[in-house]
Write a protein that holds these residues in place. Sequence first.
Motif, mmCIF file in Angstrom:
data_model
loop_
_atom_site.group_PDB
_atom_site.id
_atom_site.type_symbol
_atom_site.label_atom_id
_atom_site.label_comp_id
_atom_site.label_asym_id
_atom_site.label_seq_id
_atom_site.Cartn_x
_atom_site.Cartn_y
_atom_site.Cartn_z
ATOM 1 N N CYS A 43 -11.552 10.230 45.546
ATOM 2 C CA CYS A 43 -11.724 11.520 46.210
ATOM 3 C C CYS A 43 -12.390 11.389 47.587
ATOM 4 O O CYS A 43 -13.071 12.294 48.053
ATOM 5 N N ALA A 44 -12.173 10.261 48.257
ATOM 6 C CA ALA A 44 -12.677 10.087 49.615
ATOM 7 C C ALA A 44 -11.974 11.053 50.576
ATOM 8 O O ALA A 44 -12.575 11.550 51.534
ATOM 9 N N THR A 45 -10.704 11.335 50.297
ATOM 10 C CA THR A 45 -9.922 12.311 51.054
ATOM 11 C C THR A 45 -9.549 13.429 50.097
ATOM 12 O O THR A 45 -9.056 13.163 49.002
ATOM 13 N N LYS A 46 -9.840 14.670 50.495
ATOM 14 C CA LYS A 46 -9.580 15.784 49.605
ATOM 15 C C LYS A 46 -9.366 17.079 50.366
ATOM 16 O O LYS A 46 -9.683 17.168 51.557
ATOM 17 N N THR A 47 -8.828 18.054 49.668
ATOM 18 C CA THR A 47 -8.713 19.417 50.167
ATOM 19 C C THR A 47 -9.630 20.276 49.327
ATOM 20 O O THR A 47 -9.528 20.271 48.095
ATOM 21 N N LEU A 48 -10.541 20.988 49.983
ATOM 22 C CA LEU A 48 -11.429 21.930 49.315
ATOM 23 C C LEU A 48 -10.960 23.336 49.646
ATOM 24 O O LEU A 48 -10.740 23.666 50.812
ATOM 25 N N ARG A 49 -10.790 24.159 48.620
ATOM 26 C CA ARG A 49 -10.236 25.480 48.856
ATOM 27 C C ARG A 49 -10.954 26.522 47.999
ATOM 28 O O ARG A 49 -11.206 26.290 46.816
ATOM 29 N N THR A 50 -11.258 27.668 48.611
ATOM 30 C CA THR A 50 -11.742 28.819 47.852
ATOM 31 C C THR A 50 -10.545 29.492 47.217
ATOM 32 O O THR A 50 -9.593 29.857 47.908
ATOM 33 N N VAL A 51 -10.590 29.637 45.906
ATOM 34 C CA VAL A 51 -9.479 30.242 45.164
ATOM 35 C C VAL A 51 -9.714 31.736 44.989
ATOM 36 O O VAL A 51 -8.813 32.542 45.176
ATOM 37 N N ASP A 52 -10.919 32.112 44.601
ATOM 38 C CA ASP A 52 -11.253 33.528 44.421
ATOM 39 C C ASP A 52 -12.674 33.744 44.913
ATOM 40 O O ASP A 52 -13.614 33.130 44.420
#
Length: 100
Positions: A43-52
Amino acid sequence: VDSAGYVGRFTSLQLTSQGFPVISYRDHTNNGLRVAVCSDASCATKTLRTVDNSVGDVGYWTSLQLNSQGFPVISYHDRTNNDLKLAVCSDATCATKTLR
């Protein structure tokens, strides 16, 4: 994986077909639900996203599964309304989703 504020409670994890982690968790700072989609095993490269991040207090007791296309499907608790909620992602990083 994510250190922006008070995050990381009520986690659930699944591995993609490549063995990369996908993690749902509560964002306590913003009272929301987030997902981390890793692009490698560490997980050195990842996408972080707010879902709700709807009005109220959501994102408790998350449970995550990947559907047959590898897209996240997350159930979680809405503490404000005492409701069970479901986020169905339309892509691998949950950029588009349906909240129920």
